[in-house]
Design an enzyme around this catalytic site. Structure first.
Site, PDB file in Angstrom:
ATOM      1  N   LEU A  89       0.811  -1.207   0.000  1.00 35.26           N
ATOM      2  CA  LEU A  89       0.000   0.000   0.000  1.00 35.26           C
ATOM      3  C   LEU A  89       0.851   1.267   0.000  1.00 35.26           C
ATOM      4  O   LEU A  89       0.425   2.300  -0.513  1.00 35.26           O
ATOM      5  CB  LEU A  89      -0.937  -0.007   1.216  1.00 35.26           C
ATOM      6  CG  LEU A  89      -1.934  -1.174   1.263  1.00 35.26           C
ATOM      7  CD1 LEU A  89      -2.737  -1.137   2.558  1.00 35.26           C
ATOM      8  CD2 LEU A  89      -2.861  -1.139   0.056  1.00 35.26           C
ATOM      9  N   ASP A  90       2.051   1.186   0.560  1.00 35.26           N
ATOM     10  CA  ASP A  90       2.964   2.330   0.553  1.00 35.26           C
ATOM     11  C   ASP A  90       4.143   1.997  -0.353  1.00 35.26           C
ATOM     12  O   ASP A  90       5.265   1.785   0.089  1.00 35.26           O
ATOM     13  CB  ASP A  90       3.435   2.635   1.981  1.00 35.26           C
ATOM     14  CG  ASP A  90       4.163   3.976   2.066  1.00 35.26           C
ATOM     15  OD1 ASP A  90       4.065   4.761   1.109  1.00 35.26           O
ATOM     16  OD2 ASP A  90       4.830   4.231   3.082  1.00 35.26           O
ATOM     17  N   PHE A  91       3.869   1.974  -1.652  1.00 34.05           N
ATOM     18  CA  PHE A  91       4.842   1.558  -2.662  1.00 34.05           C
ATOM     19  C   PHE A  91       5.584   2.796  -3.151  1.00 34.05           C
ATOM     20  O   PHE A  91       5.184   3.459  -4.117  1.00 34.05           O
ATOM     21  CB  PHE A  91       4.118   0.870  -3.823  1.00 34.05           C
ATOM     22  CG  PHE A  91       5.012   0.073  -4.725  1.00 34.05           C
ATOM     23  CD1 PHE A  91       4.855  -1.299  -4.835  1.00 34.05           C
ATOM     24  CD2 PHE A  91       5.989   0.682  -5.483  1.00 34.05           C
ATOM     25  CE1 PHE A  91       5.660  -2.044  -5.689  1.00 34.05           C
ATOM     26  CE2 PHE A  91       6.803  -0.041  -6.325  1.00 34.05           C
ATOM     27  CZ  PHE A  91       6.631  -1.404  -6.427  1.00 34.05           C
ATOM     28  N   ARG A  92       6.678   3.126  -2.461  1.00 28.66           N
ATOM     29  CA  ARG A  92       7.489   4.276  -2.845  1.00 28.66           C
ATOM     30  C   ARG A  92       8.962   3.933  -2.712  1.00 28.66           C
ATOM     31  O   ARG A  92       9.324   2.996  -1.991  1.00 28.66           O
ATOM     32  CB  ARG A  92       7.133   5.487  -1.958  1.00 28.66           C
ATOM     33  CG  ARG A  92       5.819   6.145  -2.327  1.00 28.66           C
ATOM     34  CD  ARG A  92       5.516   7.325  -1.452  1.00 28.66           C
ATOM     35  NE  ARG A  92       5.100   6.923  -0.108  1.00 28.66           N
ATOM     36  CZ  ARG A  92       4.722   7.794   0.835  1.00 28.66           C
ATOM     37  NH1 ARG A  92       4.730   9.090   0.567  1.00 28.66           N
ATOM     38  NH2 ARG A  92       4.357   7.370   2.020  1.00 28.66           N
TER      39      ARG A  92
ATOM     40  N   GLN B 222      10.797   2.818   0.493  1.00 25.49           N
ATOM     41  CA  GLN B 222      10.536   1.513   1.093  1.00 25.49           C
ATOM     42  C   GLN B 222      11.507   0.448   0.588  1.00 25.49           C
ATOM     43  O   GLN B 222      11.385  -0.720   0.961  1.00 25.49           O
ATOM     44  CB  GLN B 222       9.098   1.058   0.773  1.00 25.49           C
ATOM     45  CG  GLN B 222       8.015   2.039   1.156  1.00 25.49           C
ATOM     46  CD  GLN B 222       7.799   2.123   2.656  1.00 25.49           C
ATOM     47  OE1 GLN B 222       8.648   1.745   3.452  1.00 25.49           O
ATOM     48  NE2 GLN B 222       6.644   2.631   3.057  1.00 25.49           N
TER      49      GLN B 222
END
Length: 292
Positions: free
Chosen positions: A71-74, A77
């Site tokens: 969900l926090d694909f940046r 990460q």
């Protein structure tokens, strides 16, 4: 497990009066992902990072737990470990596919564009986890790292990969991820068989004198991209490609083949602006441009 995640070497659980429920983990050391620095590296290194990312996408889409989405694909990460991209933070991972009653419930919104996926008869948005990961990989990584300064023979294939990942609503369930995975997986192998980049033709107007077991220690000039920050060190398939590169630089008057190769098997070559001082070196071969 086959996942490009941080390697866990050990952990320690300690319950003390000062800090209750303390869990300490020991993981492999990775380098923070800096996109500006990556854009200054060679295309092969960037290709390797994208390849490891596609392997991760393939695993997440077919994990033992089912399809997993980040969900926090940046970029923050991820880290780089020995030239490979690995995900470090799985706190925001989810295996829940969104429920729906109609296609309009399967709406994915991104800054640049939006997608609507089919709602299955089971009341779940089809492949939403997989396609969310894939589009995030496209907008954060592929568009920046893949096309720029890529070998000319691979550009049509790379354009297909980038366009497919950016327009995946036009394709079937896992076809885009599989196509990208297959194309990237197979591309390094042909590099050893002359298809990684088109074989170049020696210039009819330029001749080079071969000097075996010789090296030019100085006479460096800078080029981009280069494996050496103070000189012009590039990878080539063979001597013909090195000749074409030297011919394309007005300051290039010679080049030196080393016995070093990149991870794809391409040979590293130093390009020089003169050949006034040549020294013996059993591990190198120097080619000097012959002038009238």
């Amino acid at each position: 497990c086959g996942c490009d995640c941080f390697q866990l070497y050990g952990y320690c659980y300690q319950d003390s009066n000062d800090i209750p429920d303390t869990l300490t983990t020991i993981t492999e050391l990775g380098s923070p992902l800096e996109m500006i620095q990556l854009l200054q590296t060679s295309w092969e290194d960037r290709f390797r990072i994208c390849l490891s990312l596609v392997r991760l996408l393939h695993y997440l889409a077919h994990s033992p737990l089912g399809s997993v989405t980040l969900l926090d694909f940046r970029p923050r990460q991820f880290v780089i470990v020995d030239g490979e991209l690995k995900v470090t933070d799985l706190d925001d991972a989810s295996i829940e596919e969104s429920s729906c009653t109609s296609n309009s419930d399967c709406f994915m919104e991104f800054p640049a564009r939006n997608f609507t996926l089919p709602c299955s008869v089971e009341g779940r948005c089809q492949s939403m986890n997989e396609k969310r990961n894939l589009y995030n990989a496209y907008r954060f990584f592929f568009t920046y790292l893949l096309p720029h300064s890529a070998p000319s023979s691979l550009r049509p294939l790379l354009d297909k990969i980038v366009n497919a990942t950016g327009n995946h609503n036009k394709h079937g369930n896992a076809s885009i991820c599989f196509f990208s995975y297959l194309a990237l997986e197979l591309s390094p192998s042909p590099s050893v068989n002359s298809e990684f980049t088109q074989k170049c033709v020696k210039s009819a107007n330029t001749q080079y004198r071969r000097v075996p077991e010789a090296f030019i220690p100085d006479e460096n000039y800078r080029c981009w991209p280069s494996y050496h920050h103070k000189g012009c060190l590039l990878s080539v398939f063979d001597v013909n490609e090195a000749i074409e590169i030297c011919d394309s630089y007005s300051q290039c008057k010679a080049f030196v083949l080393t016995n070093q190769t990149t991870w794809t098997g391409r040979q590293l070559v130093f390009f020089k602006m003169a050949s006034n001082h040549i020294v013996p070196d059993p591990d190198k071969i120097t080619y000097v441009k012959v002038t009238d």
